[in-house]
Design a protein around this motif. Structure first.
Motif, PDB file in Angstrom:
ATOM      1  N   VAL A  62     -57.360   8.079  63.605  1.00 42.97           N
ATOM      2  CA  VAL A  62     -57.123   7.446  64.903  1.00 42.97           C
ATOM      3  C   VAL A  62     -58.322   6.580  65.290  1.00 42.97           C
ATOM      4  CG1 VAL A  62     -56.635   7.804  67.343  1.00 42.97           C
ATOM      5  CG2 VAL A  62     -55.698   9.393  65.645  1.00 42.97           C
ATOM      6  N   THR A  63     -58.045   5.343  65.593  1.00 43.07           N
ATOM      7  CA  THR A  63     -59.039   4.449  66.187  1.00 43.07           C
ATOM      8  C   THR A  63     -58.571   4.117  67.597  1.00 43.07           C
ATOM      9  OG1 THR A  63     -59.622   3.487  64.048  1.00 43.07           O
ATOM     10  CG2 THR A  63     -60.190   2.213  66.021  1.00 43.07           C
ATOM     11  N   TYR A  64     -59.424   4.389  68.555  1.00 38.68           N
ATOM     12  CA  TYR A  64     -59.048   4.195  69.967  1.00 38.68           C
ATOM     13  C   TYR A  64     -60.275   3.711  70.715  1.00 38.68           C
ATOM     14  CZ  TYR A  64     -56.735   5.168  74.454  1.00 38.68           C
ATOM     15  OH  TYR A  64     -56.152   5.060  75.699  1.00 38.68           O
ATOM     16  N   ASP A  65     -60.144   2.625  71.434  1.00 37.16           N
ATOM     17  CA  ASP A  65     -61.274   2.053  72.159  1.00 37.16           C
ATOM     18  C   ASP A  65     -60.896   1.928  73.630  1.00 37.16           C
ATOM     19  OD1 ASP A  65     -63.674   0.919  72.807  1.00 37.16           O
ATOM     20  OD2 ASP A  65     -63.205  -1.054  71.982  1.00 37.16           O
ATOM     21  N   GLY A  66     -61.090   3.029  74.382  1.00 37.19           N
ATOM     22  CA  GLY A  66     -60.733   3.042  75.786  1.00 37.19           C
ATOM     23  C   GLY A  66     -61.950   2.997  76.686  1.00 37.19           C
ATOM     24  N   LEU A 123     -48.391  10.657  90.068  1.00 38.17           N
ATOM     25  CA  LEU A 123     -46.996  11.069  89.940  1.00 38.17           C
ATOM     26  C   LEU A 123     -46.192  10.009  89.186  1.00 38.17           C
ATOM     27  CD1 LEU A 123     -46.581  12.466  93.553  1.00 38.17           C
ATOM     28  CD2 LEU A 123     -46.347  13.840  91.470  1.00 38.17           C
ATOM     29  N   ARG A 124     -46.444   8.746  89.497  1.00 39.02           N
ATOM     30  CA  ARG A 124     -45.700   7.678  88.818  1.00 39.02           C
ATOM     31  C   ARG A 124     -46.123   7.553  87.355  1.00 39.02           C
ATOM     32  NH1 ARG A 124     -44.137   2.848  93.029  1.00 39.02           N
ATOM     33  NH2 ARG A 124     -43.389   4.211  94.688  1.00 39.02           N
ATOM     34  N   LEU A 125     -47.418   7.755  87.083  1.00 38.51           N
ATOM     35  CA  LEU A 125     -47.855   7.782  85.687  1.00 38.51           C
ATOM     36  C   LEU A 125     -47.127   8.888  84.927  1.00 38.51           C
ATOM     37  CD1 LEU A 125     -49.953   6.853  83.450  1.00 38.51           C
ATOM     38  CD2 LEU A 125     -51.288   8.848  84.190  1.00 38.51           C
ATOM     39  N   THR A 126     -46.978  10.039  85.553  1.00 42.56           N
ATOM     40  CA  THR A 126     -46.274  11.162  84.938  1.00 42.56           C
ATOM     41  C   THR A 126     -44.868  10.740  84.522  1.00 42.56           C
ATOM     42  OG1 THR A 126     -47.528  12.740  86.267  1.00 42.56           O
ATOM     43  CG2 THR A 126     -45.468  13.522  85.291  1.00 42.56           C
ATOM     44  N   VAL A 166     -56.296   7.993  87.095  1.00 46.28           N
ATOM     45  CA  VAL A 166     -55.033   7.667  86.419  1.00 46.28           C
ATOM     46  C   VAL A 166     -55.311   7.145  85.012  1.00 46.28           C
ATOM     47  CG1 VAL A 166     -52.983   6.183  86.474  1.00 46.28           C
ATOM     48  CG2 VAL A 166     -53.789   7.280  88.577  1.00 46.28           C
ATOM     49  N   ARG A 167     -56.303   6.274  84.883  1.00 46.14           N
ATOM     50  CA  ARG A 167     -56.651   5.751  83.559  1.00 46.14           C
ATOM     51  C   ARG A 167     -57.199   6.850  82.664  1.00 46.14           C
ATOM     52  NH1 ARG A 167     -57.474   0.587  81.496  1.00 46.14           N
ATOM     53  NH2 ARG A 167     -58.654   0.588  79.547  1.00 46.14           N
ATOM     54  N   ALA A 168     -58.039   7.727  83.220  1.00 42.51           N
ATOM     55  CA  ALA A 168     -58.625   8.804  82.415  1.00 42.51           C
ATOM     56  C   ALA A 168     -57.538   9.716  81.853  1.00 42.51           C
ATOM     57  CB  ALA A 168     -59.615   9.602  83.253  1.00 42.51           C
TER      58      ALA A 168
END
Length: 330
Positions: free
Chosen positions: A132-136, A166-169, A113-115
């Protein structure tokens, strides 16, 4: 929301052989062309470029791009490049991918889900054209920038099966694409989970797109179509995430035996493990009348973008196009 019927490809056949089908389907009213990304088969973004250049109005949707095998920057580039030849006619579906095939590529799909969430956030940020700066946890961007941007936002679907995805969607995506081979009960359950996720995020569930891959085959007597679909369902059931869906049918299907057979690439054994009754439960297949009734039943669940396959003999293709034309006309 009604966005129309589409067609789908699984990458099993030569790309050149599908171009005529794409053109015929568009003329019959297909609004979307979906191409699945199965490891070791034809590649979805490349395929969708060919489909985009062979059509005039249909939207192309590579499905499902995995955050475990793709990086956001080249993915954003590939999809934006598609818009050069088909502006306003490109979508994408993001999904984890099949654990069996990911494992064969040396990948373990942890924290899916996080990915998926991080991947979507990075794509949208890159398509702004800004640095874009993104630190995941999965992705880091340190000033990555697109030199060109899509002319309009690219709709992002999530290929979701389990509750949390599904809920993330419902919370962050533009829509869902449901796996082929779901029972009507599991489709209704899935759409309900998406609606809950949307409401929790203050979004209107009715504004989300709901696409579904449907395993589809039609023949004059129905027998040829049913036999073909048993093989396709066997391949689908290689996925352990199908367990709840299979149980929802109430049929005595040996899921573990199918998984083992597909892992050996023994598709004939896997096919024999799928009973004929499974076609009625998990697919749209048989005579033209059977297919019309079954397709109508899926639409009644709330699916707005059904996607069917068109393949087989010239007679089967003609019958499938007839069914598509009927539903596209409303």
């Amino acid at each position: 929301m009604t966005l129309g019927i589409g067609i789908r490809f699984d990458g099993f056949d030569r790309l050149s052989d599908s171009l005529e089908i794409v053109r015929e389907a568009e003329q019959a009213g297909a609004g979307r062309i979906w191409m699945a990304e199965h490891m070791g088969y034809r590649e979805a973004v490349v395929g969708c470029m060919a489909y985009a250049m062979s059509t005039e109005t249909a939207t192309v949707v590579p499905t499902a791009i995995s955050p475990y095998l793709w990086h956001p920057t080249p993915t954003a580039m590939s999809l934006a490049t598609l818009t050069d030849v088909a502006p306003g006619r490109v979508g994408v579906a993001i999904g984890v991918g099949n654990p069996l095939f990911l494992g064969e590529s040396g990948v373990e799909p942890v924290r899916p889900v996080r990915a998926v969430r991080e991947f979507i956030e990075c794509l949208r940020a890159l398509w702004t054209g800004e640095a874009v700066t993104y630190d995941g946890e999965f992705f880091r961007l340190a000033g990555a920038r697109m030199a060109f941007a899509p002319p309009e936002p690219i709709p992002i679907y999530v290929a979701a099966t389990r509750e949390r995805m599904l809920r993330l969607t419902g919370r962050i995506a533009d829509g869902v694409v449901l796996s082929g081979g779901l029972t009507l009960a599991h489709v209704r359950y899935s759409l309900g989970q998406i609606a809950e996720g949307a409401r929790a995020a203050g979004r209107d569930p009715a504004a989300l797109r709901s696409a579904a891959f449907l395993y589809f085959a039609v023949s004059a007597d129905g027998r040829e179509a049913v036999d073909y679909l048993r093989g396709r369902l066997a391949f689908l059931f290689r996925n352990r995430t199908m367990a709840d869906n299979i149980r929802s049918s109430g049929l005595p299907i040996d899921h573990e035996a199918i998984i083992a057979a597909v892992a050996r690439r023994d598709m004939e054994t896997a096919k024999r493990l799928v009973p004929d009754d499974a076609v009625d439960a998990f697919a749209v297949g048989g005579t033209p009348a059977n297919c019309r009734d079954r397709l109508a039943a899926y639409l009644e669940t709330g699916v707005t973008e059904p996607a069917i396959q068109i393949r087989g003999s010239p007679e089967g293709r003609k019958l499938a196009l007839d069914v598509l034309r009927e539903f596209a006309a409303g």
